[in-house]
Every structure is written in C-alpha cells, then in structure tokens.
Design a protein around this motif. Structure first.
Motif, PDB file in Angstrom:
ATOM      1  N   ALA A  27       0.790  -1.137  -0.061  1.00 39.89           N
ATOM      2  CA  ALA A  27      -0.053  -0.007   0.269  1.00 39.89           C
ATOM      3  C   ALA A  27       0.934   1.157  -0.151  1.00 39.89           C
ATOM      4  O   ALA A  27       0.329   2.118  -0.662  1.00 39.89           O
ATOM      5  N   ARG A  28       1.943   1.206   0.847  1.00 34.75           N
ATOM      6  CA  ARG A  28       2.878   2.320   0.638  1.00 34.75           C
ATOM      7  C   ARG A  28       3.578   2.441  -0.491  1.00 34.75           C
ATOM      8  O   ARG A  28       3.693   3.648  -1.181  1.00 34.75           O
ATOM      9  N   GLY A  29       3.831   1.478  -1.365  1.00 37.74           N
ATOM     10  CA  GLY A  29       4.489   1.473  -2.503  1.00 37.74           C
ATOM     11  C   GLY A  29       3.543   2.274  -3.787  1.00 37.74           C
ATOM     12  O   GLY A  29       3.942   3.047  -4.415  1.00 37.74           O
ATOM     13  N   SER A  30       2.412   1.693  -3.737  1.00 37.65           N
ATOM     14  CA  SER A  30       1.370   2.293  -4.653  1.00 37.65           C
ATOM     15  C   SER A  30       1.409   3.894  -4.262  1.00 37.65           C
ATOM     16  O   SER A  30       0.953   4.541  -5.161  1.00 37.65           O
ATOM     17  N   LYS A  31       1.415   4.097  -2.927  1.00 37.83           N
ATOM     18  CA  LYS A  31       1.283   5.809  -2.701  1.00 37.83           C
ATOM     19  C   LYS A  31       2.573   6.590  -3.255  1.00 37.83           C
ATOM     20  O   LYS A  31       2.472   7.383  -3.975  1.00 37.83           O
ATOM     21  N   GLN A  32       3.931   5.762  -3.010  1.00 36.39           N
ATOM     22  CA  GLN A  32       4.904   6.392  -3.722  1.00 36.39           C
ATOM     23  C   GLN A  32       4.960   6.383  -4.877  1.00 36.39           C
ATOM     24  O   GLN A  32       5.289   7.402  -5.685  1.00 36.39           O
ATOM     25  N   ALA A  33       4.325   5.371  -5.664  1.00 38.78           N
ATOM     26  CA  ALA A  33       4.504   5.311  -7.207  1.00 38.78           C
ATOM     27  C   ALA A  33       3.365   6.396  -7.609  1.00 38.78           C
ATOM     28  O   ALA A  33       3.720   7.183  -8.751  1.00 38.78           O
ATOM     29  N   ALA A  34       2.525   6.653  -7.071  1.00 38.40           N
ATOM     30  CA  ALA A  34       1.364   7.641  -7.400  1.00 38.40           C
ATOM     31  C   ALA A  34       2.118   8.975  -7.364  1.00 38.40           C
ATOM     32  O   ALA A  34       1.908   9.910  -8.099  1.00 38.40           O
ATOM     33  N   ARG A  35       2.657   9.308  -6.248  1.00 35.71           N
ATOM     34  CA  ARG A  35       3.466  10.808  -5.943  1.00 35.71           C
ATOM     35  C   ARG A  35       4.401  10.994  -6.946  1.00 35.71           C
ATOM     36  O   ARG A  35       4.662  12.129  -7.757  1.00 35.71           O
ATOM     37  N   ALA A  37       4.670   9.400 -10.162  1.00 34.12           N
ATOM     38  CA  ALA A  37       4.195   9.566 -11.308  1.00 34.12           C
ATOM     39  C   ALA A  37       3.554  10.845 -11.627  1.00 34.12           C
ATOM     40  O   ALA A  37       3.404  11.365 -12.708  1.00 34.12           O
ATOM     41  N   GLY A  38       2.911  11.366 -10.636  1.00 33.61           N
ATOM     42  CA  GLY A  38       2.043  12.793 -10.523  1.00 33.61           C
ATOM     43  C   GLY A  38       3.176  13.865 -11.072  1.00 33.61           C
ATOM     44  O   GLY A  38       3.163  14.720 -12.016  1.00 33.61           O
ATOM     45  N   LEU A  65       1.702   6.079 -13.790  1.00 29.53           N
ATOM     46  CA  LEU A  65       1.849   7.228 -14.723  1.00 29.53           C
ATOM     47  C   LEU A  65       0.663   7.282 -15.588  1.00 29.53           C
ATOM     48  O   LEU A  65       0.478   8.483 -16.151  1.00 29.53           O
ATOM     49  N   GLY A  66       0.031   6.307 -15.774  1.00 29.40           N
ATOM     50  CA  GLY A  66      -1.220   6.425 -16.698  1.00 29.40           C
ATOM     51  C   GLY A  66      -0.937   6.601 -18.126  1.00 29.40           C
ATOM     52  O   GLY A  66      -1.579   7.062 -19.132  1.00 29.40           O
TER      53      GLY A  66
END
Length: 153
Positions: A27-35, A37-38, A65-66
């Motif tokens: 879950a922490r990794g998903s937040k890191q990736a989203a930050r 990627a933004g 990143l989308g």
C-alpha cells in the motif's frame, strides 16, 4: 538524449517458494508510485518512450503514470547495465526514455554513466534519476538533471 531511471516503489517481501517477478507493491509502494508519477506526468516530454521490467512491482509502478509502456524482458531483475543502456538506446535515442526497473542495475548504470569511482550508487525505492547526454568541448558527457524521491513530493 534524456534517460530517466525510475526504481520500482516499495514491494512485498519475497516469500519462500514464490516467483520474484510476481511480487506486488505494498500500500505504501502504491502511494510512492502515485506521488512520483504525478511529478513525472508534469515534467516528462509527451513523446517519451517508457520501458518497464516484466516484474509485477515495476509494471504497477509504471501503471501509476497512466501512459503507454512496453514490457522489456531485457530489464528483468538479473539484467546488466549494458543491456539496460542498449534497451534504452543510450545515448542515441531521438526521444526521452523512461526505464522502470530494479536495483542494483539502475545504480550500476548511473555510476557508469557519471564515471563514479564506486561501481554502483544507492537509489531509494520509488526514486527517479534523470540523466541527460550533452556534448562539451568535443566530448560527450552525462549530466544529472534531477533526482526525485517520493518522500519529497
């Protein structure tokens, strides 16, 4: 050429008897990736080519990143700096290349490109190193454009 090296975000620990390539982000990794990627979405050129290790944790990082990306078997965890740089077409690619991959090869590639005395450098999970090639006084150089960690975004 711009070469952007993105280490996958925090992933589950390896469990005995499971496939390393199947490890998922926490879950922490998903937040890191989203930050990260933004940030990348704001600064990454529109025509950038995105190459991703076939490991699930790398693909999940890239998905944040989308943008379209290509899974590249030559970026699997056991790759070498030479194979990574060849896949990215360093230093001759016409467009920026983002590589989503693993340690220690990302750190080894950075150390090689920057001519560091040690054979590798540490890269935090989820962090990005942006390196650009340029010509100066008839010599090709690699320069660091940016280093970004998820904790700073």
């Amino acid at each position: 050429m711009d070469l952007i090296l993105w280490r996958h975000a925090e992933a589950e620990d390896a469990a005995e008897g499971t496939d390393d390539l199947a490890r998922a982000l926490t879950a922490r990794g998903s937040k890191q990736a989203a930050r990260v990627a933004g940030w990348l979405d704001r600064v990454l050129p529109e025509g950038a080519r995105i190459l991703c290790s076939p490991a699930r944790r790398c693909e999940q990082t890239a998905l944040a990143l989308g943008r379209k990306y290509k899974l590249s078997p030559e970026l699997a965890p056991d790759t070498t700096p030479a194979r990574l740089l060849e896949a990215a077409q360093w230093p001759h690619a016409r467009q920026a290349v983002l590589v989503v991959g693993h340690q220690p090869v990302l750190g080894q590639a950075i150390a090689q490109l920057l001519g560091l005395q040690q054979d590798s450098c540490a890269i935090r999970k989820g962090a990005v190193w942006w390196i650009r090639t340029r010509e100066r006084d008839g010599h090709e150089q690699a320069v660091v454009v940016a280093v970004q960690a998820p904790e700073l975004l």
